[in-house]
Design an enzyme around this catalytic site. Sequence first.
Site, mmCIF file in Angstrom:
data_model
loop_
_atom_site.group_PDB
_atom_site.id
_atom_site.type_symbol
_atom_site.label_atom_id
_atom_site.label_comp_id
_atom_site.label_asym_id
_atom_site.label_seq_id
_atom_site.Cartn_x
_atom_site.Cartn_y
_atom_site.Cartn_z
ATOM 1 N N PRO A 16 -9.756 -6.163 11.968
ATOM 2 C CA PRO A 16 -9.282 -4.894 12.527
ATOM 3 C C PRO A 16 -8.496 -4.053 11.518
ATOM 4 O O PRO A 16 -8.685 -2.839 11.461
ATOM 5 C CB PRO A 16 -8.382 -5.337 13.677
ATOM 6 N N ASP B 108 -14.400 -9.221 4.217
ATOM 7 C CA ASP B 108 -13.091 -9.336 4.872
ATOM 8 C C ASP B 108 -12.991 -8.318 6.002
ATOM 9 O O ASP B 108 -12.029 -7.562 6.091
ATOM 10 C CB ASP B 108 -11.972 -9.134 3.838
ATOM 11 N N ASN C 140 -8.917 -3.671 8.559
ATOM 12 C CA ASN C 140 -9.794 -3.024 7.595
ATOM 13 C C ASN C 140 -10.779 -2.081 8.269
ATOM 14 O O ASN C 140 -11.657 -1.532 7.622
ATOM 15 C CB ASN C 140 -10.558 -4.061 6.770
ATOM 16 N N VAL D 144 0.852 -1.184 0.000
ATOM 17 C CA VAL D 144 0.000 0.000 0.000
ATOM 18 C C VAL D 144 0.888 1.234 0.000
ATOM 19 O O VAL D 144 1.828 1.325 0.785
ATOM 20 C CB VAL D 144 -0.918 0.042 1.237
ATOM 21 N N GLU E 72 -9.732 6.201 -0.879
ATOM 22 C CA GLU E 72 -9.603 7.345 0.014
ATOM 23 C C GLU E 72 -8.472 7.050 1.003
ATOM 24 O O GLU E 72 -8.383 5.962 1.548
ATOM 25 C CB GLU E 72 -10.928 7.528 0.765
#
Lengths: 190, 818
Positions: free
Chosen positions: B203, B200, B205, B91, B156
Amino acid sequence: MTSEVTQILNAIEDGDRQAASQLLPLVYDELRRLATQKMTREPAGQTIQPTALVHEAFLRLVGGEDKPNWDGRGHFFAAAAESMRRILIEAARRRKTEKRGGDRQRIDLSSDDVVAHPEDSETLLALDDALKKLDNEDPELARLVELRYFTGLTIDQTAEILGVSPRTVKRNWAYARAWLRREMEGDVSV
Amino acid sequence: MPHLSERSIFFEAIDLNDPHERRAYLDQACGGDAELRASVDALLQAHEAPDHALDRPPVEVPKIDFPHHIGSKIGPYRLMEQIGEGGFGLVFVAQQEHPVRRKVALKIVKPGTGTKEVLARFEAERQAVAMMDHPNIAKVFDAGVTDDGRPYFVMELVRGVPISEFADAHQMPIRDRLELFKNVCTAVHHAHQKGVIHRDIKPSNVMVTLHDDRPVVKVIDFGVAKAIGQSLTDKTIYTRFFSMIGTPLYMSPEQAEMSGLDVDTRSDIYSLGVLLYQLLVGETPFDRERLDSAGLDEMRRIIREEDPPRPSQRLTTLNARMTTVSNARRLDVKRLTSTLRGDLDWIVMKALEKDRNRRYDSAAAMANDISRHLTEQPIQARPPTLSYQLLKFARRQRVAIATFSLVALAMMIGTGASIWQMRVAYHERDLKEVALREATQAKRDVERFAAVVTEANSLVASAQTHAGSGRWKAAMDDYDRAIELQRNYDLPWIGRAQFFTRLNMWEEAANDYAHALSLGAATDTPQWWGVVALFTLTDHMQAANELCLQLNRQIALHKPIEQWEFVRTCAACRDCMSDQSLRDLAAWTRTELAKPEPPPQWDDGPRPPDRRRHPGFLFEPEGRPLRPPPERMPSDFSRSDFTGPNDGDTDWVGPEPSGSNPRDPGAFDSDQPPPPRSNRTGPPRSPHELPRNVRQYIAGLVHLRIGEHERAIELLEQARDDRSWPASWIVDAPMAIALHATNRADDAADALARSRQSIGEVTAMLSDERNPATKPPWFDFVEFFAFYTEASELIEGTTPIDVPSLEEIRSPVLMQLR
């Protein structure tokens, strides 16, 4: 890109010594890119043969247009062989350090980026060492092995590239093969 | 130049195939140079040795991580900073230049799933994802493919901390955690209403950021998991399963099945349950390490079948961590436990129901229940009622029959089998993502089928409870209904058969047993003790043969029958067993009897005063009779853990067979499993569980059947002559048969006469309900009558007229059944 490689190959043929050094990184990058793309697009579990990859890279970089003669190809395959050797050895080293337990995050990410069996990486590294020694003794023989092993060229193709008779390639291959094995096994016994 | 010459010698030598010639050449070429010779020899050896590394081309190309440099561009996004890395991929914070200039989160998916499929699935969901507009949901803007062919998602940018970490780091009290969690529920509910399932929720996510010092929840990755994870349908992608989805700690049972089907909003509810569990207890319901180390099948089994401990229970197992967990919630351990016990336990457990129909039907409902708890109103999730517990029992039984009913049962039943096959077929098609709807239907069919079986099980359980309290009629009704529900299901038949034996309704019992047998019931369970004699007595010879055949087969498969009662069962039929099997059994009995004896078991400890009146041969050390084991799921008896006498566990007498003890239902409620026993998985116990003379009696029967009559007589005499075992009434008839076979007519007649004299006593005992605890098991009586009949026919040539008819024996009970 295609034209770039062809140009370099032509330049090498014209005796431009600088050009040869430009070829290697190009081929190397192309092989890496191809390998990655393959792994991403092919279904999991599908293996990709290095030799097939080299030939695909050849078609992409050189093939098609005005066919260079075999000498031109020779430079390409020599570069490809060396690139593939580097790629495989890098991976084998990475695998080895992983096995010793490195950074955990790294393991997570790269645990499945190497599909070969662990024992293969040991063999590969031993072969690489032996090949270096052979290169000191007889660079021609080392180049022969590199070409045959890492690009999968046949005896006849190799003969054509090296400009010698197939019989010579065959005999030299037999000798280099025995030599390397003796070297590798000597290592083991030490 | 030794090297060059070595090479040329090598070339010459490999052209010489004849070993003598070659050796001669080498001798000559190397001369006296031993070093050169050794070196050439080594070369030649290496040349000829098989399996050369060079002969195997490098088979596989390593996958190479294509570098995504900071500063490089992916589509219109320039990577700025890597903020995450995990099983999912990488990410980055990325700068978007147009159409708007903003920072976004860019998630590059690790190679694995086909790029096209990922994008296609995302496209399918894109509209729905775009419609989500909720302050607690992070928007997904875009998706694409990198140059090296990896899918990426643009979202976002949420700079937050996973909710569980946030709560602990800020030592949030339970109430605040619940308030925060309610926001998660509303966000998830919003998505559900737009038709987007997260799939999914965990935590990492569910991020929390601080806005003006106020924690704000952001659920990220909506719509992403589906795009990436949906094709996870097969074991072959086991590794990918873990790498993509991470550990399955938050995964619902239906997701864990990985059928790829039918994951709906209720799967998210389950994951919300796990999340809440973790917020409250600090741990997930199933142990992380355990799930991580379990293989795929075991992991799925755990998630599908095991009931996790309630949060308050789980707390007590945390040991050292308990204080940390409590401190992070600003409570002491005791207070935390009592805070969780009750409402919060039930709210969490309702979300974690295996059967999704029993979960909250929406995330909003879950949030509402939490609100009700916070305002001290009664919650929707309730502690289990009796009927609820019964249902749970049935579900536990369903677990037991997970292998039994859904495989064996379905196989034995025509319709079941076809549904099963249909499901398999559909499952395969589903892998290609075809026929989704039909597959769902097929799965529902299977579920419906399982539901019927479950209901039948719970009826059987209820029947057992009634029988245990002597409510014969009610028990009978439940058994009848269970059988009618699914006539092809053997368990209720066996249950009713046992119930009938309890009531001396032998004809009916035999019919039910025979029916269960025809359905393919497993017969290596104690419910089948003595049934061969029952079949013989009631003239079900075909069933007797079939049952013996199964026991025979067991012996043929070298699974020795190491249970005296099964040996006894086999010996009850005159010519059902093969000679070889009987000889094997006889040999076994001899070996066992030759073993050193433990001290006589019924001479120590107190005895019931009337114990000696009965041939109740199943005594445990205290003299309490061991009754035939309970009617339970046959699969529960796959281990030999039902015999209890000599394992030191003297409390356990076993549940009543069909409630044979109406006055004392015992320490065992039939809707509960037997108490846990320490030695359940222990080594097989020795066969010395029966008193010696009972074993001699059984050995006598077997020897009678193989025609070793002298041996049989000897054994039967030993059995009878042990005066501490007043078993003459059961020994006399087989003795008469053995004597008859050895042409001792007078002795045979005497033995038969003795047997005949016992009829009155035996019949009286049969209908005597005063002391059911010490009443011999039903098959003692059945065997007595069976052998008496056989002996009479053999010796006197006529069917005896003095055996009470089955009608007479059962008539007293028939009155009670009406």
